[in-house]
Design a protein around this motif. Sequence first.
Motif, short mmCIF file in Angstrom:
data_model
loop_
_atom_site.label_atom_id
_atom_site.label_comp_id
_atom_site.label_asym_id
_atom_site.label_seq_id
_atom_site.Cartn_x
_atom_site.Cartn_y
_atom_site.Cartn_z
N ALA A 1 57.25 22.34 93.28
CA ALA A 1 57.81 22.33 94.17
C ALA A 1 58.53 22.06 94.70
N ALA A 2 58.07 20.98 94.96
CA ALA A 2 59.30 19.52 95.67
C ALA A 2 60.28 19.53 95.10
N GLY A 3 60.22 18.79 93.90
CA GLY A 3 61.78 18.94 92.98
C GLY A 3 61.97 19.85 92.95
N LEU A 4 62.25 21.37 93.01
CA LEU A 4 63.17 22.44 93.14
C LEU A 4 63.85 22.68 94.65
N VAL A 5 62.87 22.07 95.74
CA VAL A 5 63.30 22.28 97.30
C VAL A 5 64.57 21.15 97.50
N SER A 6 64.50 20.32 96.46
CA SER A 6 65.07 19.33 97.21
C SER A 6 66.28 19.72 95.77
N HIS A 7 66.55 20.26 94.91
CA HIS A 7 67.86 20.91 94.25
C HIS A 7 68.20 21.95 95.32
N ILE A 8 67.60 22.79 95.48
CA ILE A 8 68.30 23.78 97.19
C ILE A 8 69.22 22.41 98.16
N ALA A 9 67.91 21.65 98.34
CA ALA A 9 68.44 20.67 99.16
C ALA A 9 70.43 20.86 98.57
N GLU A 10 70.23 20.32 97.84
CA GLU A 10 71.60 19.45 97.29
C GLU A 10 72.65 20.52 97.08
N GLU A 11 72.44 21.79 96.84
CA GLU A 11 72.92 23.24 96.17
C GLU A 11 73.40 23.36 97.78
N GLN A 12 72.61 23.20 98.93
CA GLN A 12 73.14 23.20 100.02
C GLN A 12 74.63 22.43 100.70
N GLN A 13 74.05 21.57 100.27
CA GLN A 13 75.38 20.63 100.49
C GLN A 13 76.96 21.02 99.33
N ASP A 14 75.69 20.26 97.74
CA ASP A 14 77.21 20.31 96.91
C ASP A 14 76.62 21.61 96.36
N PRO A 15 76.76 22.56 95.94
CA PRO A 15 76.77 23.43 95.13
C PRO A 15 77.07 23.71 93.61
N ALA A 16 76.40 23.82 92.72
CA ALA A 16 76.20 23.83 91.28
C ALA A 16 76.18 24.95 90.83
N GLY A 17 75.51 26.01 91.29
CA GLY A 17 75.76 27.16 90.97
C GLY A 17 76.96 28.37 90.82
N ARG A 18 77.08 27.98 91.69
CA ARG A 18 78.26 28.72 90.55
C ARG A 18 78.76 28.43 90.00
#
Length: 267
Positions: free
Chosen positions: A225-242
Amino acid sequence: MSSSANKKIPATKLCAHTLTSMHYRDADLVNDLLGKKTFTEVMFMQIMGREPRGVDMRILDAALITLMEHGFTPSAIATRMIYMSAPENLQGAVAAGLMAVGSQFVGTMENNAVILEQLVQSKDPAGLAESIVMDIKKNKQHLPGFGHHLHKPDDPRSIQLLALAEAEPELPKTYLQALRLLAATVDRVYDRHITINATGAIAALLGEIGVPPRLMRGFAVISRAAGLVSHIAEEQQDPAGRFIWETIDDAIPYIGNGPSAKNNPHE
């Protein structure tokens, strides 16, 4: 007398509160825990029902750190994709990623721990290990706790985790010995060296500090869960989802007979 009067009333030892206090088990939250205990210490106490020793904290912290981040695995990809779709729902994105904690990724220590527990309790652990591994090989099943697609010939995380546990004089080493026996049996039966992976090592470590196999995946959930929050933090700054979405959409061709077939760039 109604039948409901004979039913046992559920009770809890986890938490109680009054107008002026709150307790976690028997500890006063304000006076005993806040500013005096770490999150890991209180988490262990709540889950295991006893005060943690120093060795419990060292082993558990090592396991939690190891499990927290594994890069762009299915759990992280799921979290990023859901966050891209619904950025207002951070907890939903984390929950989506946690759904991938299972028998193939992250949570595999549970399956390995079941085997280790059987070996620890057996009067003939060597014979049982032979039987278990032969059966897994015969049925072409996944070998829990062994093998890694990147780390060869050995998983460096496992080497360090097992070394940390071996250096702890307070640990009985029974689960570590069971894992070593299982590893030697695996290499002999498969006639090649197969590394103990990180979750295999963690199964032995958590077993050493008394965590039941059916609870081990819970610690993986907490850590990831902690690691996934870090992925969201990075997604907010440097999105990779799209980018992930568009890459998959482009890489997997349509092979049907519809109108889009003539525009298929993969042909």
